[in-house]
Design an enzyme around this catalytic site. Structure first.
Site, PDB file in Angstrom:
ATOM      1  N   ASN A 226       0.850  -1.196   0.000  1.00  0.00           N
ATOM      2  CA  ASN A 226       0.000   0.000   0.000  1.00  0.00           C
ATOM      3  C   ASN A 226       0.885   1.245   0.000  1.00  0.00           C
ATOM      4  OD1 ASN A 226       0.600   0.588   2.896  1.00  0.00           O
ATOM      5  ND2 ASN A 226      -0.574  -1.289   3.221  1.00  0.00           N
ATOM      6  N   PRO A 227       0.360   2.384  -0.421  1.00  0.00           N
ATOM      7  CA  PRO A 227       1.168   3.608  -0.509  1.00  0.00           C
ATOM      8  C   PRO A 227       1.800   4.026   0.814  1.00  0.00           C
ATOM      9  CG  PRO A 227      -0.824   3.872  -1.798  1.00  0.00           C
ATOM     10  CD  PRO A 227      -0.980   2.586  -1.048  1.00  0.00           C
ATOM     11  N   TYR A 228       1.125   3.771   1.931  1.00  0.00           N
ATOM     12  CA  TYR A 228       1.716   4.109   3.237  1.00  0.00           C
ATOM     13  C   TYR A 228       3.019   3.356   3.439  1.00  0.00           C
ATOM     14  CZ  TYR A 228       2.377   4.090   8.308  1.00  0.00           C
ATOM     15  OH  TYR A 228       2.907   4.178   9.567  1.00  0.00           O
ATOM     16  N   GLY A 229       2.984   2.042   3.267  1.00  0.00           N
ATOM     17  CA  GLY A 229       4.199   1.249   3.428  1.00  0.00           C
ATOM     18  C   GLY A 229       5.255   1.584   2.397  1.00  0.00           C
ATOM     19  N   LYS A 232       6.973   4.903   3.309  1.00  0.00           N
ATOM     20  CA  LYS A 232       7.904   4.707   4.419  1.00  0.00           C
ATOM     21  C   LYS A 232       9.172   3.993   3.964  1.00  0.00           C
ATOM     22  CE  LYS A 232       6.062   6.347   8.295  1.00  0.00           C
ATOM     23  NZ  LYS A 232       6.759   7.256   9.213  1.00  0.00           N
TER      24      LYS A 232
END
Length: 425
Positions: A226-229, A232
């Site tokens: 996902n874009p969050y991971g 990061k």
């Protein structure tokens, strides 16, 4: 008041000269009565002499500047930590721990996700000069970031600032790459320009994606889904590449699902109402128990787990910030430390809900829905490396007790943090 001697003295001289011209000018005097006028002349001369002496004394006095800003200079035995995102849930707890441990703390937050009420609490607890300052600023503003670093003598940076909801990241990916990856680059550039050599980076288990093997170690391959991971992981890559060219001390902490709150009741989790849909499961449980929402929505019941719901590693926020402080203490120049911060034990969402019911004493209504986009079935950590190298072990591993502590804060703060009467940024 601030300024240099060259800025201050002309002001003082101007005032002195103004007084002299109004009190010591004789051009308009009448000489018709000599004795009377002589008396006036002597009085005027005496007044002029007194004023002249007064002016000389004033000019010889050192300017009355205020004491130097303690945040702008380094002091032996005092470690000054910049906490980005320090008004947020985890960042505020980290700031509280640092202040309790006698660190000097500067918090930078744009309050897009953080709470000004948390800052107010910290300021009330640590009002002494030189302990805590709060700067309202956006890390995406290069001019503001450079100014902050130039005007403050930071010894280390704890970088928490981020948007951090998996579901939201799938809806607004560009926001996540900008806020997480681009802003981390901005912080690194400011650190390099101002010779700040220690970074503790707040990362996430989401960088691993959905590994085939559990538990997750630091050597587990990173394939975020996902874009969050992804954002990061990009930040981690930038940090690691940059650290190879410098003598920075770097600690990257990849932590798991955070719960709990300060045991003394100072701080808690208070997300904005519009973010409840994307927030942590603990927040949703408490909202349901408080009657703010009609019930709890559990997303995904068909995962390949024992009860069909996701399995996560829930870490108490006090243990998490303890790991950050230990990482700061152990950080060394030219070295990079990467650590998973978790309990090493996975709990299913259904287990979590039952623990929340027990903690709150409320029979929460549960609604089961389809999976959340970008989610994964099972994630829990192997914390043996951080235990071995930083002497850290999670102490608060009773899920129900951690939730009870958080529930007490929620009951005492049904409307979140009370708005402060006044706030100086």
């Amino acid at each position: 008041m601030t300024g240099s001697v060259s800025q201050m003295l002309p002001v003082i001289r101007t005032r002195s000269q103004s007084r002299s011209s109004s009190s010591c000018s004789f051009t308009d005097m009448d000489y018709s009565d000599t004795k009377q006028k002589s008396h006036h002349v002597l009085s005027k001369l005496l007044m002029a002499a007194v004023l002249t002496a007064f002016c000389v004394v004033i000019l010889r006095q050192p300017p009355n500047f205020s004491a130097p800003n303690p945040f702008s200079r380094r002091e032996p035995g005092v470690t000054h930590v910049l906490v980005t995102g320090g008004a947020g849930y985890i960042g505020s707890h980290a700031a509280l721990r640092l202040l309790r441990d006698s660190y000097r703390v500067t918090i930078v937050d744009n309050l897009s996700r953080g709470n000004i009420g948390a800052i107010k609490v910290l300021q009330e607890q640590f009002p002494e000069p030189g302990r805590l300052q709060f700067i309202l600023a956006d890390l995406g503003d290069a001019e503001a970031v450079n100014k902050i670093f130039a005007q403050n003598a930071f010894d280390a940076v704890m970088h928490f600032a981020a948007v951090a909801y998996v579901g939201e990241s799938t809806l607004e990916p560009l926001r996540y790459y900008r806020n997480i990856t681009a802003n981390t680059l901005m912080v690194l550039e400011a650190m390099a320009a101002n010779n700040v050599k220690t970074l503790i980076y707040s990362s996430t288990c989401a960088t691993y994606g959905e590994p085939e093997k559990m538990p997750i170690t630091e050597e587990t391959s990173q394939f975020p889904i996902n874009p969050y991971g992804k954002a990061k992981k990009m930040s981690e890559d930038i940090i690691l590449d940059f650290s190879k060219r410098t003598d920075m001390a770097v600690m990257i902490l990849r932590y798991f699902n955070v719960i709990g709150s300060d045991p003394e009741g100072m701080l808690g989790e208070s997300p904005r109402p519009e973010l409840r849909e994307h927030g942590r499961i603990s927040g949703a449980c408490f909202d349901a128990a408080l009657g703010i929402i009609p019930g709890l929505k559990v997303k995904g019941t068909d995962y390949a787990t024992a009860d069909g719901t996701c399995i996560r590693d829930y870490i108490d926020v006090t243990d998490l910030v303890d790991a950050h402080v230990k990482a700061l203490d152990k950080a060394e120049p030219n070295k990079v430390g990467i650590y998973n911060v978790g309990t090493g034990k996975g709990r299913s969402v259904k287990e979590f809900v039952e623990a929340c019911k027990e903690a709150t004493g409320v029979d929460i209504n549960i609604e089961y829905l389809s999976r959340r986009p970008g989610d994964y079935a099972e994630v829990f950590s192997d914390p043996s490396k951080i235990n071995r190298e930083l002497n850290w072990t999670a102490q608060n591993t009773d899920l129900s007790k951690s939730l009870q502590v958080a529930w007490r804060w929620q009951q005492a703060h049904r409307n979140g943090y009370a708005a402060p009467l006044a706030m100086a940024f």
